[in-house]
Design a protein around this motif. Structure first.
Motif: not given
Ligand code: MG
Length: 164
Positions: A21-32, A40-41, A75-83, A110-112
Motif C-alpha cells: 500500500x503506497x499513498x493509500x493505494x493498494x498495488x495488487x500487482x506488486x511482487x512484495x 507499511x505505507x 491505516x497510515x492515511x488515518x495517522x497522516x490525517x491526524x498529523x 500508472x497509479x501516481x
C-alpha cells in the motif's frame, strides 16, 4: 507570512507475499510488500515526518510508537490525517508536498495520480498540491535489488506572521 520547509524519509524492507500500500493505494500487482507494524505505507510515513519536521512537532515514531499495539496494522492515511490536523492546530497551512518513491517494483507512474489524490484528501488540500515522482535504484543498493522501498518527501508550510 512565515514559511517553513520540512523533509521526510522512510524506508521499509520488502517481503514477497505482503500487501503493498503506497499513498493509500493498494498495488495488487506488486511482487512484495513492506514489512511494518502499521500497514507499511512508506509514502504516508515520509509525508507525515516532513510535516512534523516543518512544524517542529517531533516525528512519527514519537507520536505513534511501533511498540504500541494500538498501531498494529494501522491505516497510515488515518495517522497522516491526524498529523495534518496537529500541524493545522499549530497554525500552519500546507502549501505543497513533493514525494519521490524509489523502488524497482511496483511501477508507480500508472497509479501516481491516485496516490496524490488519496494523500491530498488525508492532508486536506487539493490533489494538485501533492506531487508523486518515482525513480528506480538502477540495480544498486537495497532499492535497486528489490529488497526495500524508500520514499523522500518535502513539504512547504505557510503561517501568519507571529508579530514578534
Ligand atoms: Mg515507516
Amino acid at each position: 507570512m512565515r514559511l517553513r520547509i520540512g523533509q521526510g524519509w522512510d524506508r521499509h524492507r520488502l517481503e514477497p507475499g505482503l500487501p503493498c500500500i503506497l499513498g493509500g493505494v493498494l498495488f495488487e500487482d506488486a511482487p512484495a510488500g513492506p514489512v511494518a507494524h502499521s500497514d507499511g505505507d512508506v509514502a504516508a510515513h515520509a509525508v507525515a515526518d516532513a510535516l512534523l519536521g516543518a512544524a517542529s512537532l517531533g516525528d512519527l515514531g514519537r507520536l505513534f510508537p511501533d511498540t504500541d499495539p494500538a498501531y498494529a496494522g494501522a491505516d497510515s492515511l488515518t495517522l497522516l490525517a491526524d498529523v495534518a490536523a496537529r500541524v493545522r492546530a499549530a497554525g500552519w497551512r500546507l502549501v505543497n508536498a513533493d514525494l519521490t518513491v524509489i523502488c524497482e517494483a511496483p511501477r508507480i507512474a500508472p497509479r501516481a495520480a491516485a496516490m496524490a489524490a488519496r494523500l491530498a484528501a488525508a492532508l486536506g488540500v487539493p490533489a494538485d498540491d501533492v506531487s508523486i515522482k518515482a525513480t528506480r535504484g538502477e540495480g544498486l543498493g537495497p532499492e535497486g535489488r528489490g529488497e526495500a522501498i524508500t520514499v523522500q518527501a518535502v513539504v512547504l508550510l505557510s503561517g501568519e506572521e507571529s508579530g514578534s
